[in-house]
Design an enzyme around this catalytic site. Structure first.
Site, PDB file in Angstrom:
ATOM      1  N   GLY A 180       0.741  -1.259   0.000  1.00  0.00           N
ATOM      2  CA  GLY A 180       0.000   0.000   0.000  1.00  0.00           C
ATOM      3  C   GLY A 180       0.768   1.306   0.000  1.00  0.00           C
ATOM      4  N   GLY A 182       2.830   2.554  -2.328  1.00  0.00           N
ATOM      5  CA  GLY A 182       3.301   3.005  -3.647  1.00  0.00           C
ATOM      6  C   GLY A 182       2.665   4.291  -4.136  1.00  0.00           C
ATOM      7  N   CYS A 185      -0.489   3.531  -6.073  1.00  0.00           N
ATOM      8  CA  CYS A 185      -1.213   2.423  -5.467  1.00  0.00           C
ATOM      9  C   CYS A 185      -2.424   2.977  -4.718  1.00  0.00           C
ATOM     10  CB  CYS A 185      -0.257   1.742  -4.496  1.00  0.00           C
ATOM     11  SG  CYS A 185      -1.074   0.717  -3.307  1.00  0.00           S
TER      12      CYS A 185
HETATM   13  P1  5GP Z   1       6.701   3.696  -5.740  1.00  0.00           P
HETATM   14  O1  5GP Z   1       8.196   3.605  -5.765  1.00  0.00           O
HETATM   15  O2  5GP Z   1       6.143   4.201  -7.027  1.00  0.00           O
HETATM   16  O3  5GP Z   1       6.184   4.454  -4.542  1.00  0.00           O
HETATM   17  O4  5GP Z   1       6.160   2.207  -5.528  1.00  0.00           O
HETATM   18  C1  5GP Z   1       6.436   1.193  -6.459  1.00  0.00           C
HETATM   19  C2  5GP Z   1       5.717  -0.079  -6.030  1.00  0.00           C
HETATM   20  O5  5GP Z   1       4.296   0.113  -5.979  1.00  0.00           O
HETATM   21  C3  5GP Z   1       5.863  -1.245  -6.981  1.00  0.00           C
HETATM   22  O6  5GP Z   1       7.118  -1.862  -6.907  1.00  0.00           O
HETATM   23  C4  5GP Z   1       4.728  -2.160  -6.551  1.00  0.00           C
HETATM   24  O7  5GP Z   1       5.047  -2.928  -5.420  1.00  0.00           O
HETATM   25  C5  5GP Z   1       3.667  -1.154  -6.127  1.00  0.00           C
HETATM   26  N1  5GP Z   1       2.619  -1.040  -7.157  1.00  0.00           N
HETATM   27  C6  5GP Z   1       2.762  -0.816  -8.468  1.00  0.00           C
HETATM   28  N2  5GP Z   1       1.574  -0.744  -9.090  1.00  0.00           N
HETATM   29  C7  5GP Z   1       0.645  -0.938  -8.147  1.00  0.00           C
HETATM   30  C8  5GP Z   1      -0.779  -0.994  -8.164  1.00  0.00           C
HETATM   31  O8  5GP Z   1      -1.454  -0.808  -9.175  1.00  0.00           O
HETATM   32  N3  5GP Z   1      -1.393  -1.247  -6.976  1.00  0.00           N
HETATM   33  C9  5GP Z   1      -0.678  -1.445  -5.827  1.00  0.00           C
HETATM   34  N4  5GP Z   1      -1.345  -1.721  -4.715  1.00  0.00           N
HETATM   35  N5  5GP Z   1       0.665  -1.365  -5.767  1.00  0.00           N
HETATM   36  C10 5GP Z   1       1.307  -1.124  -6.917  1.00  0.00           C
END
Ligand code: 5GP
Length: 346
Positions: A180, A182, A185
């Site tokens: 959660g 991301g 996300c």
């Molecule tokens: P960020 O670095 O952009 O904060 O987080 C990246 C991570 O977000 C990814 O490696 C993956 O674990 C998570 N993530 C990517 N797409 C989604 C999504 O559509 N839903 C959720 N719950 N997590 C995502």
């Protein structure tokens, strides 16, 4: 119903306390790490930052660009077999690239065929699902480990110590941590489920390290300072999506409006991703990701330099000569406010 009263922390709830240091320059700091993986027995040496296996981040182009800086990339799952085989055949020995897969029969069969085609060129595999707590996931991990004893396996995602232990005992070398946090996300909003990321890192690292395993902090980093906090909290690797998005190497769709160029970036369980890869959102599930348009940021090199500079600097503030020493030298202080945003947020 039960309420856990102990405070759980996110990156923005803390700062790292400076400590006396003999370091004179950021260039004296070594931010690479060396590991020997618990199950695969393989050696690793590199800068332990991994591009996320998302459509526009985990690309071949990103893997090549990050490889020059000795960073790693987890490829997204949507390349076809021929593309993957061609890429791995030409991969330089020093680059760390994770083949990514889910846990379906098709995922497994596709992996077997690509692996058979390229042999040892695939040494690292990332198996990830949104919810790493299911029996089906554990069974898959177990099966993969038995079939491929010498592959380095990263598996997730989970956020609690007991599950980090379970995954390591079932064959994971690296446990991927984060539910959660991301940037694109929406799981917390859609389901109410999640865990503050810094506490998840601290608790999972503690559990994993006790068994000789490692963790990768996945999601929620918005600045180099957040990476420093993740490493300070015990993360062995940090995975980045949003911070690496919007660059030339992302090969994302660029939309031009009023003379401004912007790149599409979306969560892997967003409506955009499901429309693209699965012919729409299945009617039994909700999308748990969103789509944003980002300013195009040019080549990823400059961003990498900035991130590495920030992490190096964090090490000098606490007197860590190497990234390996950062967590030992980290004391977090809880804060009510960390940034002065009088001139905006950048
Ligand atoms: P960020 O670095 O952009 O904060 O987080 C990246 C991570 O977000 C990814 O490696 C993956 O674990 C998570 N993530 C990517 N797409 C989604 C999504 O559509 N839903 C959720 N719950 N997590 C995502």
């Amino acid at each position: 119903m039960r309420i856990e009263e102990e405070l759980k922390l996110d990156f923005q709830d803390v700062l790292i306390r400076p400590k006396r240091s003999t370091l004179t320059s950021r260039s004296d700091v070594d931010i690479s790490r060396e590991f020997v993986f618990r199950h695969s027995g393989r050696d690793y040496r590199g800068v332990p930052i991994i591009a996320a296996n998302m459509d526009t981040v985990g690309t071949f182009e990103m893997a090549r660009a990050l490889g020059h800086h000795r960073l790693a990339t987890a490829l997204h799952k949507h390349y076809d077999e021929a593309e993957l085989a061609a890429f791995f055949r030409t991969l330089s020995q020093t680059a760390t690239v994770f083949y990514s897969m889910g846990i379906t029969r098709e995922d497994y069969d596709k992996f077997r065929r690509v692996k058979d085609a390229v042999g040892d060129a695939i040494a690292h595999v990332c198996v990830d699902v949104a919810n790493g707590y299911t029996k089906a996931f554990i069974d898959f991990l177990h099966k993969l480990r038995v079939a491929y004893p010498h592959i380095t396996l990263m598996a997730g995602n989970v956020v609690t110590g007991e599950m980090a232990e379970e995954l390591i005992l079932d064959g994971a070398d690296i446990v991927k941590v984060g539910i959660g946090p991301g940037s694109v996300c929406t799981t917390r909003k859609m389901t109410g489920v999640g865990y503050p990321q810094l506490s998840a890192i601290i608790e999972c690292a503690d559990a994993a390290h006790g068994l000789g395993g490692l963790i990768c902090a996945d999601g929620g980093c918005t600045s180099a300072g957040d990476l420093a906090k993740a490493f300070g909290g015990g993360a062995d690797f940090v995975m980045l999506g949003g911070m690496l998005a919007g660059h030339d190497e992302c090969m994302g769709e660029v939309i031009e409006r009023n003379g401004e160029r912007r790149m599409r970036f979306y969560g892997m369980s967003s409506r955009a991703a499901m429309d693209k890869h699965a012919g729409g959102v299945a009617n039994y599930r909700a999308s748990e990701g969103k789509e944003v348009l980002l300013d195009c940021r040019g080549p990823v090199d400059a961003t990498v330099q900035e991130i590495l500079g920030g992490v190096r600097s964090a090490c000098t503030y606490v007197g860590a000569h190497r990234l390996r020493e950062l967590s030992k030298r980290t004391t977090f202080i809880r804060v009510a406010r960390q940034l002065n945003e009088v001139f905006g947020q950048s």
